[in-house]
Design a protein around this motif. Structure first.
Motif, mmCIF file in Angstrom:
data_model
loop_
_atom_site.group_PDB
_atom_site.id
_atom_site.type_symbol
_atom_site.label_atom_id
_atom_site.label_comp_id
_atom_site.label_asym_id
_atom_site.label_seq_id
_atom_site.Cartn_x
_atom_site.Cartn_y
_atom_site.Cartn_z
ATOM 1 N N ASN A 1 0.804 -1.222 0.000
ATOM 2 C CA ASN A 1 0.000 0.000 0.000
ATOM 3 C C ASN A 1 0.841 1.279 0.000
ATOM 4 O O ASN A 1 0.500 2.253 0.663
ATOM 5 C CB ASN A 1 -0.966 0.017 1.196
ATOM 6 C CG ASN A 1 -1.904 -1.173 1.186
ATOM 7 O OD1 ASN A 1 -2.510 -1.484 0.177
ATOM 8 N ND2 ASN A 1 -1.988 -1.850 2.311
ATOM 9 N N CYS A 2 1.945 1.286 -0.752
ATOM 10 C CA CYS A 2 2.823 2.454 -0.752
ATOM 11 C C CYS A 2 2.543 3.424 -1.905
ATOM 12 O O CYS A 2 3.086 4.526 -1.915
ATOM 13 C CB CYS A 2 4.284 2.033 -0.755
ATOM 14 S SG CYS A 2 4.753 0.975 -2.119
ATOM 15 N N PHE A 3 1.730 3.018 -2.856
ATOM 16 C CA PHE A 3 1.265 3.870 -3.947
ATOM 17 C C PHE A 3 -0.189 3.502 -4.214
ATOM 18 O O PHE A 3 -0.604 2.374 -3.919
ATOM 19 C CB PHE A 3 2.075 3.633 -5.237
ATOM 20 C CG PHE A 3 3.483 4.148 -5.201
ATOM 21 C CD1 PHE A 3 3.758 5.502 -5.325
ATOM 22 C CD2 PHE A 3 4.556 3.265 -5.063
ATOM 23 C CE1 PHE A 3 5.058 5.973 -5.309
ATOM 24 C CE2 PHE A 3 5.858 3.721 -5.043
ATOM 25 C CZ PHE A 3 6.112 5.078 -5.162
ATOM 26 N N ASP B 1 -1.531 2.584 -6.862
ATOM 27 C CA ASP B 1 -1.609 1.425 -7.745
ATOM 28 C C ASP B 1 -0.714 0.270 -7.286
ATOM 29 O O ASP B 1 -0.505 -0.689 -8.022
ATOM 30 C CB ASP B 1 -1.284 1.818 -9.184
ATOM 31 C CG ASP B 1 0.118 2.390 -9.344
ATOM 32 O OD1 ASP B 1 0.722 2.812 -8.336
ATOM 33 O OD2 ASP B 1 0.614 2.410 -10.490
ATOM 34 N N CYS C 1 7.662 -1.165 -2.647
ATOM 35 C CA CYS C 1 7.651 -0.392 -1.401
ATOM 36 C C CYS C 1 9.039 -0.304 -0.780
ATOM 37 O O CYS C 1 9.412 0.740 -0.228
ATOM 38 C CB CYS C 1 6.631 -0.975 -0.425
ATOM 39 S SG CYS C 1 4.926 -0.823 -1.017
ATOM 40 N N LYS D 1 10.886 2.260 -2.790
ATOM 41 C CA LYS D 1 10.435 3.602 -2.399
ATOM 42 C C LYS D 1 11.054 4.004 -1.070
ATOM 43 O O LYS D 1 11.579 5.112 -0.930
ATOM 44 C CB LYS D 1 8.911 3.634 -2.304
ATOM 45 C CG LYS D 1 8.386 4.989 -1.858
ATOM 46 C CD LYS D 1 6.884 4.989 -1.665
ATOM 47 C CE LYS D 1 6.440 6.375 -1.197
ATOM 48 N NZ LYS D 1 5.065 6.414 -0.782
#
Length: 106
Positions: free
Chosen positions: A84-86, A88, A99, A102
């Motif tokens: 759930n870091c972007f 999409d 993730c 990132k």
């Protein structure tokens, strides 16, 4: 040299000093370009290949697959986490690799 360039450089250097051996993929042999690098990523469980036992060395890979290879080559499996870091990138197979990239500023 920035962090991303350093990681890619380290990955390339790792692939250059590998012993000569044969991968278990049915479409990889001693004449396959980058055969040693393919064997390395297979032996170190960075890539698994396709369910039909092939690697498909001529196939282009997507961003998620590329990120998995780079992150898997540089970080220990216990360091590769996240979801759930972007918008999409939620819980798909590639989420933990994206993730981690990132989080590391890659």
């Amino acid at each position: 040299m920035n962090k991303t360039t350093s990681i890619i450089t380290i990955s390339i250097l790792l692939f250059s000093f590998l012993p000569n051996a044969f991968a278990d993929f049915s479409d990889v042999n001693q004449d396959t370009p980058f055969e040693e690098a393919i064997l390395y990523v297979q032996e170190n469980e960075i890539v698994e290949g396709y369910s039909d036992g092939t690697f498909k060395p001529e196939r282009e890979i997507n961003r998620a697959e590329f990120t998995k290879i780079i992150i898997g080559a540089v970080f220990d499996e216990t360091e590769i986490i996240g979801e759930n870091c972007f918008p999409d990138v939620q819980t798909e197979w590639f989420a933990k690799y994206i993730c981690t990239a990132k989080e590391q500023g890659i």
